[in-house]
Design a protein around this motif. Structure first.
Motif, PDB file in Angstrom:
ATOM      1  N   ASP A  76      88.223  24.135 -24.526  1.00  0.00           N
ATOM      2  CA  ASP A  76      88.020  23.182 -23.431  1.00  0.00           C
ATOM      3  C   ASP A  76      89.262  22.339 -23.154  1.00  0.00           C
ATOM      4  OD1 ASP A  76      85.277  23.843 -22.927  1.00  0.00           O
ATOM      5  OD2 ASP A  76      84.782  22.808 -24.798  1.00  0.00           O
ATOM      6  N   VAL A  77      90.181  22.283 -24.099  1.00  0.00           N
ATOM      7  CA  VAL A  77      91.417  21.510 -23.919  1.00  0.00           C
ATOM      8  C   VAL A  77      92.652  22.396 -24.030  1.00  0.00           C
ATOM      9  CG1 VAL A  77      90.465  19.288 -24.630  1.00  0.00           C
ATOM     10  CG2 VAL A  77      91.343  20.849 -26.369  1.00  0.00           C
ATOM     11  N   LEU A 111      99.429  15.538 -28.548  1.00  0.00           N
ATOM     12  CA  LEU A 111      99.314  15.945 -27.151  1.00  0.00           C
ATOM     13  C   LEU A 111      98.747  14.785 -26.334  1.00  0.00           C
ATOM     14  CD1 LEU A 111      97.671  19.470 -27.708  1.00  0.00           C
ATOM     15  CD2 LEU A 111     100.110  18.915 -27.563  1.00  0.00           C
ATOM     16  N   ASP A 112      99.517  14.329 -25.384  1.00  0.00           N
ATOM     17  CA  ASP A 112      99.095  13.231 -24.510  1.00  0.00           C
ATOM     18  C   ASP A 112      98.347  13.825 -23.322  1.00  0.00           C
ATOM     19  OD1 ASP A 112      98.763  10.858 -23.217  1.00  0.00           O
ATOM     20  OD2 ASP A 112     100.851  10.640 -22.593  1.00  0.00           O
ATOM     21  N   VAL A 113      97.025  13.616 -23.269  1.00  0.00           N
ATOM     22  CA  VAL A 113      96.219  14.157 -22.180  1.00  0.00           C
ATOM     23  C   VAL A 113      96.234  13.208 -20.986  1.00  0.00           C
ATOM     24  CG1 VAL A 113      93.924  14.985 -21.502  1.00  0.00           C
ATOM     25  CG2 VAL A 113      94.751  15.350 -23.838  1.00  0.00           C
ATOM     26  N   TYR A 114      95.976  11.927 -21.246  1.00  0.00           N
ATOM     27  CA  TYR A 114      95.963  10.936 -20.169  1.00  0.00           C
ATOM     28  C   TYR A 114      96.010   9.543 -20.782  1.00  0.00           C
ATOM     29  CZ  TYR A 114      94.513   8.075 -16.212  1.00  0.00           C
ATOM     30  OH  TYR A 114      94.478   7.124 -15.227  1.00  0.00           O
ATOM     31  N   GLU A 115      96.677   8.622 -20.080  1.00  0.00           N
ATOM     32  CA  GLU A 115      96.701   7.230 -20.540  1.00  0.00           C
ATOM     33  C   GLU A 115      96.774   6.288 -19.345  1.00  0.00           C
ATOM     34  OE1 GLU A 115      99.139   4.123 -23.469  1.00  0.00           O
ATOM     35  OE2 GLU A 115      99.417   6.281 -23.658  1.00  0.00           O
ATOM     36  N   CYS A 122      93.893  11.712 -26.040  1.00  0.00           N
ATOM     37  CA  CYS A 122      94.979  12.422 -26.726  1.00  0.00           C
ATOM     38  C   CYS A 122      94.405  13.364 -27.786  1.00  0.00           C
ATOM     39  CB  CYS A 122      95.957  11.441 -27.360  1.00  0.00           C
ATOM     40  SG  CYS A 122      95.212  10.346 -28.604  1.00  0.00           S
ATOM     41  N   ILE A 123      95.252  14.275 -28.249  1.00  0.00           N
ATOM     42  CA  ILE A 123      94.853  15.270 -29.250  1.00  0.00           C
ATOM     43  C   ILE A 123      95.903  15.302 -30.354  1.00  0.00           C
ATOM     44  CG2 ILE A 123      94.359  17.718 -29.663  1.00  0.00           C
ATOM     45  CD1 ILE A 123      93.729  17.912 -26.631  1.00  0.00           C
ATOM     46  N   LEU A 218      90.767   6.353 -27.079  1.00  0.00           N
ATOM     47  CA  LEU A 218      91.011   4.997 -27.567  1.00  0.00           C
ATOM     48  C   LEU A 218      90.913   4.018 -26.411  1.00  0.00           C
ATOM     49  CD1 LEU A 218      93.346   7.108 -28.876  1.00  0.00           C
ATOM     50  CD2 LEU A 218      93.750   5.114 -30.313  1.00  0.00           C
ATOM     51  N   SER A 219      90.116   2.974 -26.599  1.00  0.00           N
ATOM     52  CA  SER A 219      89.980   1.971 -25.544  1.00  0.00           C
ATOM     53  C   SER A 219      89.843   0.573 -26.154  1.00  0.00           C
ATOM     54  CB  SER A 219      88.759   2.261 -24.683  1.00  0.00           C
ATOM     55  OG  SER A 219      88.620   1.278 -23.675  1.00  0.00           O
ATOM     56  N   PRO A 220      90.714  -0.358 -25.731  1.00  0.00           N
ATOM     57  CA  PRO A 220      91.895  -0.123 -24.898  1.00  0.00           C
ATOM     58  C   PRO A 220      92.990   0.567 -25.707  1.00  0.00           C
ATOM     59  CG  PRO A 220      91.830  -2.403 -25.641  1.00  0.00           C
ATOM     60  CD  PRO A 220      90.543  -1.785 -26.095  1.00  0.00           C
ATOM     61  N   PRO A 221      94.044   1.063 -25.062  1.00  0.00           N
ATOM     62  CA  PRO A 221      95.116   1.738 -25.802  1.00  0.00           C
ATOM     63  C   PRO A 221      95.919   0.758 -26.649  1.00  0.00           C
ATOM     64  CG  PRO A 221      95.183   2.239 -23.444  1.00  0.00           C
ATOM     65  CD  PRO A 221      94.282   1.072 -23.614  1.00  0.00           C
ATOM     66  N   TYR A 222      96.705   1.306 -27.569  1.00  0.00           N
ATOM     67  CA  TYR A 222      97.672   0.479 -28.287  1.00  0.00           C
ATOM     68  C   TYR A 222      98.618  -0.171 -27.275  1.00  0.00           C
ATOM     69  CZ  TYR A 222      96.475   2.478 -32.863  1.00  0.00           C
ATOM     70  OH  TYR A 222      95.835   2.856 -34.018  1.00  0.00           O
TER      71      TYR A 222
END
Length: 283
Positions: A76-77, A111-115, A122-123, A218-222
């Motif tokens: 799926d990813v 792996l950065d999927v979206y931020e 991320c993965i 992760l929410s919110p991001p670092y």
């Protein structure tokens, strides 16, 4: 009069045909929407950015996210499951020192999927025996889904109110008491785990027992300027600084507690940036 009726009927029929075509088209688009797109859409609707980060999700939204994440697999990813080979199946107990060194030299791939300001997708792809050391997630909620393979998770939460022990020596740092929250092996397929700002194992360590991958939300991001810096820790047994004094233990046994010392980013944390190759996300 009859011709007008026929014309009206034709218009109604064309209208209904157009509506049906639109419905089928939308249904097809829904069926063809990737899980990653659905996950992005749900996260985007759930995590509302604010000056301090993102508002915590409701229990209903949390359940929806977990239910969707539970369905994810590597395909799926855009990943293929890494199968154990050589002596990698021996996890952290390799056959010999040379093999252990070779395995430790393999990096974790990020792996950065979206931020965005509200959340990060991320993965992490681990070779056998790779470790992400004990670290925290200040004021964050984190969803983790093991996509393939097996990993050991050890996690703590801070004891409140804070219990701090000062240490002697110029290079010594204070240690703070934490309680063990998670100490188990996760093997895909398995359910999604969630940690919270004050519970669920906010400080955790991942150890790959086989090649494995984990999808994180992760929410919110670092964000260091917002006070959400990733800090690393070393854990010491409770008895190390308590000298048999059980006064800090309120619930459970002494074995359930540890003293955590903040440390610099470990030199042996070997991580590289990879390229996400899964379905594209439409913003």
């Amino acid at each position: 009069m009859l011709s007008k009726f026929h014309k009206a009927s034709d218009k109604a029929r064309r209208f209904l045909q157009n509506k049906a075509t639109l419905f089928v088209r939308n249904l097809t688009m829904t069926k063809n929407t990737s899980k990653v797109q659905a996950l992005y859409d749900l996260c985007n609707a759930t995590f509302t950015p604010s000056p301090s980060g993102a508002s915590p999700p409701s229990s209903q939204a949390l359940q929806k996210l977990c239910s969707l994440l539970d369905t994810f697999g590597p395909a799926d990813v855009g990943l293929k499951e890494e199968l154990s080979d050589d002596d990698r199946g021996h996890g952290i107990f390799g056959l010999n020192q040379l093999n252990r060194v070779a395995r430790w030299a393999q990096p974790i791939t990020y792996l950065d999927v979206y931020e965005c300001d509200g959340f990060t997708m991320c993965i992490f792809c681990f070779p056998t025996s790779a470790i992400i050391p004990l670290h925290d997630h200040p004021e964050m909620t984190v969803f983790s889904k093991v996509l393939y393979g097996s990993m050991h998770v050890k996690a703590y939460d801070w004891v409140e109110p804070a219990q701090v022990q000062e240490r002697k020596g110029p290079s010594s740092f204070p240690v703070r008491l934490a309680k063990l929250s998670v100490d188990k092996v996760l093997t895909a397929p398995c359910g999604t785990t969630v940690l919270y700002p004050k519970s669920g194992g906010n400080l955790h360590c991942f150890t790959a027992l086989t090649p494995c991958a984990v999808l994180d939300i992760l929410s919110p991001p670092y964000k260091e300027e917002a006070g959400r810096k990733c800090s690393y820790y070393h854990d010491y047994p409770y008895s190390t600084f308590s000298a048999g004094n059980g006064s800090f233990v309120r619930n459970g046994k002494e074995e359930d507690y540890a003293w955590l010392e903040q440390i610099e980013t470990p030199d042996d944390l070997y991580m590289r940036q990879g390229k996400y190759a899964g379905p594209a996300i439409q913003f």
